[in-house]
Enzyme design. Structure first.
Site, short mmCIF file in Angstrom:
data_model
loop_
_atom_site.label_atom_id
_atom_site.label_comp_id
_atom_site.label_asym_id
_atom_site.label_seq_id
_atom_site.Cartn_x
_atom_site.Cartn_y
_atom_site.Cartn_z
N HIS A 190 31.37 8.66 -98.65
CA HIS A 190 32.35 7.60 -98.36
C HIS A 190 31.60 6.28 -98.13
O HIS A 190 30.51 6.26 -97.54
CB HIS A 190 33.11 7.90 -97.05
CG HIS A 190 34.05 9.06 -97.12
ND1 HIS A 190 34.35 9.75 -98.26
CD2 HIS A 190 34.79 9.62 -96.13
CE1 HIS A 190 35.23 10.70 -97.99
NE2 HIS A 190 35.51 10.65 -96.71
N CYS A 246 35.66 11.99 -90.91
CA CYS A 246 34.44 11.47 -91.54
C CYS A 246 34.43 9.95 -91.59
O CYS A 246 33.38 9.31 -91.44
CB CYS A 246 34.27 12.06 -92.93
SG CYS A 246 35.81 12.27 -93.83
N1 LIG Z 1 36.02 17.25 -96.47
C1 LIG Z 1 35.57 16.38 -95.57
O1 LIG Z 1 34.86 15.40 -95.90
C2 LIG Z 1 35.92 16.56 -94.11
C3 LIG Z 1 35.31 15.73 -93.16
C4 LIG Z 1 35.66 15.88 -91.82
C5 LIG Z 1 36.55 16.84 -91.44
N2 LIG Z 1 37.14 17.64 -92.39
C6 LIG Z 1 38.10 18.65 -91.96
O2 LIG Z 1 37.51 19.94 -92.15
C7 LIG Z 1 38.53 20.88 -92.50
C8 LIG Z 1 38.15 21.57 -93.82
O3 LIG Z 1 38.06 20.62 -94.84
P1 LIG Z 1 37.47 20.97 -96.29
O4 LIG Z 1 37.31 19.66 -96.94
O5 LIG Z 1 36.31 21.87 -96.18
O6 LIG Z 1 38.71 21.74 -96.96
P2 LIG Z 1 38.69 22.89 -98.06
O7 LIG Z 1 37.60 22.65 -99.06
O8 LIG Z 1 40.09 22.97 -98.55
O9 LIG Z 1 38.33 24.19 -97.23
C9 LIG Z 1 39.20 24.83 -96.33
C10 LIG Z 1 38.86 26.29 -96.30
O10 LIG Z 1 39.70 26.94 -95.33
C11 LIG Z 1 40.24 28.11 -95.93
N3 LIG Z 1 41.50 28.57 -95.35
C12 LIG Z 1 42.74 28.09 -95.57
N4 LIG Z 1 43.65 28.85 -94.92
C13 LIG Z 1 42.97 29.82 -94.29
C14 LIG Z 1 43.34 30.90 -93.46
N5 LIG Z 1 44.63 31.14 -93.14
N6 LIG Z 1 42.39 31.71 -93.00
C15 LIG Z 1 41.10 31.49 -93.31
N7 LIG Z 1 40.66 30.49 -94.09
C16 LIG Z 1 41.59 29.65 -94.57
C17 LIG Z 1 40.44 27.72 -97.38
O11 LIG Z 1 40.62 28.87 -98.17
P3 LIG Z 1 41.61 28.82 -99.44
O12 LIG Z 1 41.01 27.80 -100.36
O13 LIG Z 1 41.60 30.21 -99.94
O14 LIG Z 1 42.95 28.38 -98.90
C18 LIG Z 1 39.14 26.97 -97.65
O15 LIG Z 1 38.10 27.84 -98.00
C19 LIG Z 1 39.84 20.09 -92.56
O16 LIG Z 1 40.52 20.23 -91.33
C20 LIG Z 1 39.39 18.67 -92.76
O17 LIG Z 1 40.31 17.73 -92.24
C21 LIG Z 1 36.84 17.53 -93.72
#
Ligand SMILES: NC(=O)c1ccc[n+]([C@@H]2O[C@H](COP(=O)([O-])OP(=O)(O)OC[C@H]3O[C@@H](n4cnc5c(N)ncnc54)[C@H](OP(=O)(O)O)[C@@H]3O)[C@@H](O)[C@H]2O)c1
Length: 339
Positions: free
Chosen positions: A245, A132
């Site tokens: 951000h 991001c």
């Molecule tokens: N947040 C941002 O601003 C942003 C921006 C760009 C890119 N990203 C990328 O996008 C991805 C997700 O980020 P996020 O912020 O959405 O994180 P998040 O809120 O922690 O969401 C991740 C999701 O993946 C699930 N998960 C974890 N292990 C799993 C498995 N084995 N099988 C299926 N689902 C599973 C989690 O479930 P549980 O909670 O049950 O573990 C959770 O629902 C990351 O790689 C991050 O680097 C994020």
């Protein structure tokens, strides 16, 4: 009737996954079947999409039968493990994680900047969406690069906690409540209290003293702008903001670009909105960026210490243009031109 595409969202219960659902619906993406995948923790939950309740299923290697596009946002390990299964089942993966971004065979795409790179999806059937903090700076940088080569960038970020996922949003909310009620703040996600604090530490430190987040901004920006020679120095800071951000950029160009010219270039560049009215206290702020897709740019001024330098400030919604919207714009290019 126009063609529909079967879409899977991996990590649908997370911060980015939830936004993917909203953005798919808002942009009226031509969805046939929508398959919602997450961890066992979400089994039994449903999500509403266009008035229909859809069960969340556990992600397994067999989750991708008949899927055309798999939108991944469940972290690097899940992308590395499950994208190959999605590809074997016939899907193209659009990945929000850091798993494939620097793979030379995988296109790293911000549609307003390098949409033609989507055509390289056939190399591995994966397209990566950048971090991001990179996405929101490459739009104004591309607007400048269109008229002059960029020599050097110094960027400092002010990143919201939602950039670390839903659990970090909860941590800031709970800590704020604890501290305001005179109780000690407990931290699990961050190494220190984040409420009423700033942490100059995003992701792990690497040997050169920078963090992985800071180095990602260097490598991803060079790849997207197609110029491995740009010199970039980044400082990434987590601030107690829930969504959106902000970044302070200092850019040195080969040709002189005046502040007025930069403003004109930003004004007409797709995806950017100039908010630059210092006399009326108008400038980009995360509270205004949150919930929208445009990248807000303002405080545009010439660097007093450099002949060919500019300073400006950008704010954007990290979950939308920083992740979900960008991934769905990539998917729109895929279905319009390639699938
Ligand atoms: N947040 C941002 O601003 C942003 C921006 C760009 C890119 N990203 C990328 O996008 C991805 C997700 O980020 P996020 O912020 O959405 O994180 P998040 O809120 O922690 O969401 C991740 C999701 O993946 C699930 N998960 C974890 N292990 C799993 C498995 N084995 N099988 C299926 N689902 C599973 C989690 O479930 P549980 O909670 O049950 O573990 C959770 O629902 C990351 O790689 C991050 O680097 C994020």
């Amino acid at each position: 009737m126009s063609k529909l595409f079967n879409v899977a969202i991996v990590g649908v219960a997370g911060a980015v996954g939830q936004e993917m659902l909203r953005v798919l619906e808002e942009r009226n993406f031509p969805v046939g079947e929508l398959r919602l995948l997450d961890s066992e923790r979400s089994v039994g939950k449903t999500e509403n999409f266009k008035g229909e309740e859809i069960d969340i299923q556990v992600l397994t290697k067999n989750s991708f039968n008949e899927i055309d596009i798999a939108l991944f946002s469940a972290g690097v390990e899940r992308s590395l493990e499950f994208c190959p299964h999605a590809i074997t089942a016939g899907a193209v993966c659009v990945d929000n994680s850091d798993a494939w971004r620097m793979d030379p065979e995988v296109p790293l795409v911000v549609p307003e900047v390098n949409s033609d790179d989507v055509s390289q999806y056939l190399n591995k059937k994966v397209i990566a969406s950048p971090g991001c903090s990179t996405t929101q700076m490459v739009l104004p940088l591309k607007a400048l690069q269109n008229v002059s080569r960029i020599k050097r960038i110094v960027v400092s970020t002010y990143q919201a906690v939602s950039g670390s996922g839903q659990s970090a949003v909860d941590e800031l909310r709970v800590q704020s409540g604890e501290l305001l009620n005179g109780r000690p703040a407990h931290n699990k996600i961050y190494p220190h209290q984040i409420a009423f604090n700033c942490l100059p530490h995003i992701d792990s430190f690497v040997d050169n003293g920078y963090t992985e987040e800071e180095m990602r901004m260097v490598h991803e920006t060079r790849k997207i702008l197609g110029d491995p020679e740009i010199r970039i120095s980044s400082t990434a800071v987590r601030v107690p903001v829930f969504y959106g951000h902000s970044e302070s950029l200092n850019v040195e160009t080969e040709e002189k670009i005046s502040a007025a010219q930069a403003k004109e270039l930003f004004d007409v560049f797709p995806g950017l909105q100039v908010i630059d009215g210092p006399d009326s206290s108008l400038y980009p702020m995360p509270v205004d960026a949150a919930g929208q897709d445009e990248i807000l740019v303002g405080r545009i001024r010439e660097d007093l210490s450099l002949d060919k330098g500019l300073n400006f400030w950008v704010a954007a919604d990290n979950l939308r243009k920083g992740a979900a919207t960008n991934a769905i714009q990539i998917s729109e290019l895929l279905v319009a031109k390639y699938l």
